[in-house]
Design a protein around this motif. Structure first.
Motif, PDB file in Angstrom:
ATOM      1  N   GLU A 269      32.912  40.476  32.453  1.00 36.05           N
ATOM      2  CA  GLU A 269      33.339  39.299  33.220  1.00 36.05           C
ATOM      3  C   GLU A 269      32.335  38.906  34.299  1.00 36.05           C
ATOM      4  O   GLU A 269      32.141  37.728  34.580  1.00 36.05           O
ATOM      5  CB  GLU A 269      34.680  39.579  33.914  1.00 36.05           C
ATOM      6  CG  GLU A 269      35.860  38.995  33.179  1.00 36.05           C
ATOM      7  CD  GLU A 269      37.176  39.548  33.721  1.00 36.05           C
ATOM      8  OE1 GLU A 269      37.283  39.730  34.952  1.00 36.05           O
ATOM      9  OE2 GLU A 269      38.065  39.804  32.895  1.00 36.05           O
TER      10      GLU A 269
ATOM     11  N   GLU B 146      40.011  37.805  42.644  1.00 39.11           N
ATOM     12  CA  GLU B 146      39.737  37.275  41.300  1.00 39.11           C
ATOM     13  C   GLU B 146      40.220  38.159  40.178  1.00 39.11           C
ATOM     14  O   GLU B 146      40.325  37.714  39.041  1.00 39.11           O
ATOM     15  CB  GLU B 146      38.225  37.094  41.130  1.00 39.11           C
ATOM     16  CG  GLU B 146      37.697  35.912  41.851  1.00 39.11           C
ATOM     17  CD  GLU B 146      36.460  35.355  41.157  1.00 39.11           C
ATOM     18  OE1 GLU B 146      35.788  36.137  40.464  1.00 39.11           O
ATOM     19  OE2 GLU B 146      36.207  34.154  41.319  1.00 39.11           O
ATOM     20  N   GLY B 147      40.454  39.428  40.470  1.00 42.68           N
ATOM     21  CA  GLY B 147      40.904  40.331  39.417  1.00 42.68           C
ATOM     22  C   GLY B 147      41.685  41.478  40.030  1.00 42.68           C
ATOM     23  O   GLY B 147      41.355  41.921  41.136  1.00 42.68           O
TER      24      GLY B 147
ATOM     25  N   TYR C  62      43.420  45.199  38.887  1.00 41.82           N
ATOM     26  CA  TYR C  62      43.485  46.201  37.832  1.00 41.82           C
ATOM     27  C   TYR C  62      44.250  47.399  38.359  1.00 41.82           C
ATOM     28  O   TYR C  62      43.872  47.979  39.374  1.00 41.82           O
ATOM     29  CB  TYR C  62      42.082  46.643  37.416  1.00 41.82           C
ATOM     30  CG  TYR C  62      41.151  45.481  37.123  1.00 41.82           C
ATOM     31  CD1 TYR C  62      41.061  44.935  35.850  1.00 41.82           C
ATOM     32  CD2 TYR C  62      40.378  44.921  38.149  1.00 41.82           C
ATOM     33  CE1 TYR C  62      40.217  43.859  35.588  1.00 41.82           C
ATOM     34  CE2 TYR C  62      39.524  43.851  37.900  1.00 41.82           C
ATOM     35  CZ  TYR C  62      39.452  43.328  36.617  1.00 41.82           C
ATOM     36  OH  TYR C  62      38.619  42.265  36.373  1.00 41.82           O
TER      37      TYR C  62
ATOM     38  N   SER D  66      40.384  45.908  42.755  1.00 42.35           N
ATOM     39  CA  SER D  66      40.412  44.451  42.717  1.00 42.35           C
ATOM     40  C   SER D  66      38.990  43.904  42.799  1.00 42.35           C
ATOM     41  O   SER D  66      38.097  44.550  43.352  1.00 42.35           O
ATOM     42  CB  SER D  66      41.283  43.889  43.839  1.00 42.35           C
ATOM     43  OG  SER D  66      40.807  44.318  45.092  1.00 42.35           O
TER      44      SER D  66
END
Ligand code: AVJ
Length: 331
Positions: A82, A312-313, A315, A325
């Motif tokens: 990503e 933005e992410g 996990y 994150s």
């Protein structure tokens, strides 16, 4: 700055200097003359403290390290794909075993160029650099020896297209909330538009689970806690009797952080030669040695926002014990 090593593959520089580095003396002088005594947790980690921390990570009760490792193992490739990362900067890199998981994923993606370990221990940075250049073909290592609270602006500029700046372990939880946001703002300054922060945060959960992780039956965490007194004795010529202090760990449900303290079991009078300070502890008086904040996704997002970053992410593991994150510079 002292250049410690400069070869084709490895460059190591140090921003620590023994004469100027008054960090422990300053923290002890400030912290032990406050109405509620405290010492910041970064002083736990001399050689013995780092060994004790490694033993903590292997305890069945201490879930954060192994949980973070499992999340990273499961999601590293996705994170690398990503972000398109060519470079990994790791704050508090230690033995770099978490870095290896990302470096493997970067190598698999064919993007791996450079690793920038940042640690207070020169030996730790040297060893990691030496091992990693042998393990990864064509890898460049630019090691920085320093204190990431003070020397973050010494991280070298990006070498490639995109980098990940990682802070693992939940260490960001050691900063009280205001300091934490200021720290994140400084991390933001290391990020270009295509760069990402990868941050490990321990999550809010059943207080009993948290408290067990910070007060193990073997007493390893108690020894780790008392180690800061050994550090002060050795480095500042103090005469603490560490055994006179009891290990305390509790989850503050209001603030959602763990606190570790050392409680004087009897009145103690301590002389700290190097700073000419005598400190009295009443029987039962407590010294705060660490806070370790536990997060929710909302709190992480709010801290990012306050620091000019955006989430933005996210996990996490199936039990939602811990989260990694990803954040970028806010638009
Ligand atoms: C290394 C800061 C993430 O807060 O859990 C372990 C340190 N203290 N047991 C943490 C620690 C007590 C640890 N960090």
């Amino acid at each position: 700055m002292r250049a410690l090593l400069d070869t084709d593959e490895i460059r190591i520089e140090s921003w620590l200097s023994e004469v100027e580095d008054r960090s422990l003396a300053n923290d002890v002088l400030d912290g032990l003359t406050k109405p509620f005594k405290e010492i910041p947790p970064k002083h736990f980690y001399d050689t013995r403290g780092s060994e004790l921390f490694d033993r903590i990570c292997a305890l069945p009760e201490y879930y954060p390290t192994r949980t973070e490792l499992s999340i990273l193992t499961a999601r590293a490739q996705e994170i690398v794909d990503e972000t398109g990362a060519t470079e990994l900067v790791e704050l508090g890199s230690g033995a770099a075993d978490k870095a290896r998981i990302l470096l493997d994923a970067m190598a698999a993606a064919g993007t791996l160029e450079r690793y920038v370990p940042f640690d207070v221990s020169e030996q730790v940075v040297r060893d990691a650099a030496k091992h990693l250049v042998a393990e990864y073909d064509g890898l460049h290592v630019h090691g920085v020896v320093g204190d990431f609270e003070r020397h973050l602006d010494r991280v070298p500029p990006t070498s490639g297209d995109a980098r990940i700046v990682a802070l693992f372990g939940g260490t960001v939880g050691n900063f009280p909330p205001g300091t934490r946001r200021r720290f994140l703002r400084k991390v933001r300054a290391l990020l270009g538009p295509d760069d990402r922060l990868l941050l490990g945060t321990d999550l809010v959960k059943d207080p009993a689970v948290i408290e067990a992780a910070y007060d193990d039956p073997e007493g390893v965490t108690a020894e780790f806690n008392r180690n800061v007194l050994h550090v002060i004795n050795r480095e500042l010529g103090a005469d603490f009797v560490p055994e006179a202090f009891e290990h305390i760990a509790f989850f503050d449900r209001q603030r959602e952080w763990v606190e570790m303290r050392l409680r004087a079991q009897r009145p103690c009078s301590v002389m700290i030669e190097a700073i000419g300070l005598r400190v009295e502890f009443a029987a039962g008086e407590e010294l705060r040695t660490e806070i370790s904040a536990k997060f929710t996704r909302g709190r992480v997002a709010a801290d990012y926002r306050a620091a000019g970053l955006q989430l933005e992410g996210w996990y996490t593991d199936p039990d939602e014990l811990f989260a990694l994150s990803l954040a970028s510079r806010a638009a």
